[in-house]
Motif scaffolding. Structure first.
Motif, PDB file in Angstrom:
ATOM      1  N   GLY A  66       0.805  -1.199   0.000  1.00 22.79           N
ATOM      2  CA  GLY A  66       0.000   0.000   0.000  1.00 22.79           C
ATOM      3  C   GLY A  66       0.845   1.258   0.000  1.00 22.79           C
ATOM      4  O   GLY A  66       2.081   1.209   0.059  1.00 22.79           O
ATOM      5  N   ILE A  67       0.169   2.386  -0.065  1.00 23.22           N
ATOM      6  CA  ILE A  67       0.825   3.681  -0.199  1.00 23.22           C
ATOM      7  C   ILE A  67       0.264   4.647   0.835  1.00 23.22           C
ATOM      8  O   ILE A  67      -0.942   4.705   1.061  1.00 23.22           O
ATOM      9  CB  ILE A  67       0.614   4.258  -1.615  1.00 23.22           C
ATOM     10  N   ALA A  68       1.168   5.411   1.461  1.00 22.96           N
ATOM     11  CA  ALA A  68       0.793   6.563   2.269  1.00 22.96           C
ATOM     12  C   ALA A  68       1.343   7.794   1.569  1.00 22.96           C
ATOM     13  O   ALA A  68       2.512   7.823   1.181  1.00 22.96           O
ATOM     14  CB  ALA A  68       1.352   6.457   3.678  1.00 22.96           C
ATOM     15  N   SER A  69       0.504   8.800   1.384  1.00 24.57           N
ATOM     16  CA  SER A  69       0.960  10.018   0.729  1.00 24.57           C
ATOM     17  C   SER A  69       0.549  11.230   1.551  1.00 24.57           C
ATOM     18  O   SER A  69      -0.441  11.205   2.282  1.00 24.57           O
ATOM     19  CB  SER A  69       0.404  10.128  -0.689  1.00 24.57           C
ATOM     20  N   TYR A  70       1.348  12.296   1.418  1.00 23.64           N
ATOM     21  CA  TYR A  70       1.084  13.533   2.134  1.00 23.64           C
ATOM     22  C   TYR A  70       1.298  14.699   1.182  1.00 23.64           C
ATOM     23  O   TYR A  70       2.361  14.824   0.584  1.00 23.64           O
ATOM     24  CB  TYR A  70       2.003  13.669   3.351  1.00 23.64           C
ATOM     25  N   ARG A  71       0.254  15.503   1.006  1.00 24.26           N
ATOM     26  CA  ARG A  71       0.272  16.622   0.069  1.00 24.26           C
ATOM     27  C   ARG A  71       0.646  16.159  -1.333  1.00 24.26           C
ATOM     28  O   ARG A  71       1.372  16.816  -2.065  1.00 24.26           O
ATOM     29  CB  ARG A  71       1.216  17.722   0.541  1.00 24.26           C
ATOM     30  N   ALA A  84       8.814  13.577   9.501  1.00 24.30           N
ATOM     31  CA  ALA A  84       8.685  14.792  10.305  1.00 24.30           C
ATOM     32  C   ALA A  84       9.063  16.022   9.488  1.00 24.30           C
ATOM     33  O   ALA A  84       8.392  17.064   9.552  1.00 24.30           O
ATOM     34  CB  ALA A  84       9.550  14.686  11.551  1.00 24.30           C
ATOM     35  N   ARG A  85      10.105  15.908   8.692  1.00 26.65           N
ATOM     36  CA  ARG A  85      10.523  17.046   7.858  1.00 26.65           C
ATOM     37  C   ARG A  85       9.494  17.373   6.789  1.00 26.65           C
ATOM     38  O   ARG A  85       9.414  18.508   6.326  1.00 26.65           O
ATOM     39  CB  ARG A  85      11.870  16.741   7.201  1.00 26.65           C
ATOM     40  N   ALA A  86       8.696  16.393   6.400  1.00 24.95           N
ATOM     41  CA  ALA A  86       7.643  16.644   5.414  1.00 24.95           C
ATOM     42  C   ALA A  86       6.498  17.451   6.000  1.00 24.95           C
ATOM     43  O   ALA A  86       5.645  17.952   5.260  1.00 24.95           O
ATOM     44  CB  ALA A  86       7.118  15.319   4.859  1.00 24.95           C
ATOM     45  N   GLY A  87       6.458  17.574   7.342  1.00 26.21           N
ATOM     46  CA  GLY A  87       5.436  18.403   7.975  1.00 26.21           C
ATOM     47  C   GLY A  87       4.479  17.685   8.889  1.00 26.21           C
ATOM     48  O   GLY A  87       3.443  18.238   9.264  1.00 26.21           O
ATOM     49  N   ILE A  88       4.815  16.448   9.277  1.00 20.83           N
ATOM     50  CA  ILE A  88       3.939  15.663  10.148  1.00 20.83           C
ATOM     51  C   ILE A  88       4.620  15.453  11.501  1.00 20.83           C
ATOM     52  O   ILE A  88       5.731  14.933  11.573  1.00 20.83           O
ATOM     53  CB  ILE A  88       3.609  14.297   9.525  1.00 20.83           C
ATOM     54  N   GLY A 164       6.413  19.822  22.775  1.00 20.03           N
ATOM     55  CA  GLY A 164       7.588  19.339  22.075  1.00 20.03           C
ATOM     56  C   GLY A 164       7.327  19.074  20.604  1.00 20.03           C
ATOM     57  O   GLY A 164       8.167  19.345  19.741  1.00 20.03           O
ATOM     58  N   VAL A 165       6.148  18.528  20.298  1.00 19.44           N
ATOM     59  CA  VAL A 165       5.767  18.328  18.898  1.00 19.44           C
ATOM     60  C   VAL A 165       5.736  19.666  18.163  1.00 19.44           C
ATOM     61  O   VAL A 165       6.213  19.787  17.030  1.00 19.44           O
ATOM     62  CB  VAL A 165       4.398  17.625  18.815  1.00 19.44           C
ATOM     63  N   LEU A 166       5.216  20.702  18.801  1.00 26.21           N
ATOM     64  CA  LEU A 166       5.102  22.009  18.169  1.00 26.21           C
ATOM     65  C   LEU A 166       6.457  22.657  17.916  1.00 26.21           C
ATOM     66  O   LEU A 166       6.574  23.536  17.050  1.00 26.21           O
ATOM     67  CB  LEU A 166       4.235  22.928  19.027  1.00 26.21           C
ATOM     68  N   MET A 167       7.494  22.234  18.644  1.00 29.36           N
ATOM     69  CA  MET A 167       8.829  22.797  18.420  1.00 29.36           C
ATOM     70  C   MET A 167       9.296  22.589  16.984  1.00 29.36           C
ATOM     71  O   MET A 167      10.042  23.400  16.439  1.00 29.36           O
ATOM     72  CB  MET A 167       9.843  22.176  19.386  1.00 29.36           C
ATOM     73  N   ALA A 168       8.877  21.505  16.358  1.00 32.70           N
ATOM     74  CA  ALA A 168       9.295  21.219  14.980  1.00 32.70           C
ATOM     75  C   ALA A 168       8.417  21.925  13.948  1.00 32.70           C
ATOM     76  O   ALA A 168       8.644  21.784  12.748  1.00 32.70           O
ATOM     77  CB  ALA A 168       9.284  19.718  14.730  1.00 32.70           C
ATOM     78  N   ASP A 169       7.405  22.663  14.403  1.00 34.64           N
ATOM     79  CA  ASP A 169       6.521  23.449  13.544  1.00 34.64           C
ATOM     80  C   ASP A 169       5.830  22.614  12.471  1.00 34.64           C
ATOM     81  O   ASP A 169       5.836  22.975  11.285  1.00 34.64           O
ATOM     82  CB  ASP A 169       7.322  24.586  12.886  1.00 34.64           C
ATOM     83  N   PRO A 170       5.201  21.491  12.855  1.00 39.06           N
ATOM     84  CA  PRO A 170       4.515  20.674  11.842  1.00 39.06           C
ATOM     85  C   PRO A 170       3.208  21.309  11.406  1.00 39.06           C
ATOM     86  O   PRO A 170       2.547  21.999  12.187  1.00 39.06           O
ATOM     87  CB  PRO A 170       4.253  19.360  12.586  1.00 39.06           C
ATOM     88  N   GLU A 171       2.807  21.075  10.163  1.00 37.90           N
ATOM     89  CA  GLU A 171       1.503  21.566   9.730  1.00 37.90           C
ATOM     90  C   GLU A 171       0.405  20.551  10.023  1.00 37.90           C
ATOM     91  O   GLU A 171      -0.771  20.906  10.112  1.00 37.90           O
ATOM     92  CB  GLU A 171       1.510  21.931   8.250  1.00 37.90           C
ATOM     93  N   THR A 172       0.780  19.269  10.169  1.00 35.85           N
ATOM     94  CA  THR A 172      -0.182  18.233  10.541  1.00 35.85           C
ATOM     95  C   THR A 172       0.300  17.556  11.814  1.00 35.85           C
ATOM     96  O   THR A 172       1.464  17.155  11.908  1.00 35.85           O
ATOM     97  CB  THR A 172      -0.330  17.193   9.417  1.00 35.85           C
ATOM     98  N   ILE A 173      -0.596  17.425  12.797  1.00 36.82           N
ATOM     99  CA  ILE A 173      -0.244  16.854  14.093  1.00 36.82           C
ATOM    100  C   ILE A 173      -1.125  15.637  14.341  1.00 36.82           C
ATOM    101  O   ILE A 173      -2.353  15.726  14.305  1.00 36.82           O
ATOM    102  CB  ILE A 173      -0.433  17.887  15.223  1.00 36.82           C
TER     103      ILE A 173
END
Length: 251
Positions: A66-71, A84-88, A164-173
């Motif tokens: 299967g496949i997981a995709s983001y944006r 994480a660098r992708a924004g999650i 701590g999660v917010l420190m990495a500035d993710p757009e999806t949490i």
């Protein structure tokens, strides 16, 4: 801060995602779309594959197929740091903190540049420390920055993990049972934080067993049973779906 875009925009999607452990399919051919810019919930009975799904999406477990995709980008099988660098960003069902480190030191671990030791030596001058303190204030535990994390209540540890999660500035949490083991006052605080962060542009995907919280907080709900999505829609649509009633109540 990142902006997540309008609800309904393309975000996290999976197609045929499957993961087995021995002879048991924990996630079974799961094709799901979560709404970008919204508060999404993933619910289901115990053992329905929710946390395994989280782990497959965030790189802790490699799916069998299967496949997981983001944006629109394939993230299947990437290591966690690249996802994480992708924004999650994500939290865990059992808090992952450093118990013998202070609250402020815990906050500096996710920060991006140089070593933790280097950060602590110049703590009063560094932007990372200023940001950490801002986020601790945001979640309401700034007064505990010098306390060891192990001395916090479980609810306070949940707030520390979210900060701590917010420190990495993710757009999806992605939050795995944020209300689990937490008293009602702190549940209200976590709920208010999710609403405020979502209003600022963050997308959320929440695994949670507290149905009152799910139904009051979520814009879009996906229901898993035996590793597969069986229903998706608004809280009202899901609440009245006979497939959901059967999965939860056997009726």
């Amino acid at each position: 801060m990142s902006t997540a875009g309008a609800p309904g925009a393309r975000g996290l999607e999976t197609t045929g995602l499957t993961k087995s452990f021995g002879g048991v399919r924990a996630v079974d051919d799961a094709s799901v779309v979560f709404h970008h810019g919204a508060v999404n919930a993933l619910i289901g009975p115990n053992g329905s594959g929710k946390t395994t799904f989280f782990n497959c999406v965030t790189g802790l477990v490699k799916p069998d197929s299967g496949i997981a995709s983001y944006r629109g980008e394939d993230i299947t099988g990437r290591p966690p740091h690249r996802i994480a660098r992708a924004g999650i960003g994500r939290s865990f069902q059992l808090c992952r903190i450093f118990p013998r480190m202070t609250v402020l030191e815990n906050m500096l671990v996710p920060a991006r540049s140089r070593s933790l030791l280097g950060r602590l030596r110049s703590a009063r001058q560094r932007d990372d420390v200023d940001r950490a303190r801002e986020l601790l204030a945001r979640v309401g535990i700034e007064h505990l920055e010098d306390a060891e994390a192990r001395d916090l209540s479980y609810g306070q540890q949940k707030l520390l993990e979210l900060a701590g999660v917010l420190m990495a500035d993710p757009e999806t949490i992605m939050l795995d049972e944020p209300a689990g083991g937490v008293n009602p006052a702190l549940i209200d605080r976590i709920s208010a934080l999710v609403r405020a962060l979502n209003a600022e542009g963050r997308t959320f995907l929440i695994v949670e067993h507290n149905m009152d919280l799910v139904m009051s907080l979520s814009d879009h709900v996906v229901v898993f049973d035996r590793g597969r999505p069986i229903a998706a829609g608004s809280p009202d649509e899901v609440r009245d779906d006979p497939r959901v009633l059967e999965a939860y109540l056997g009726i």
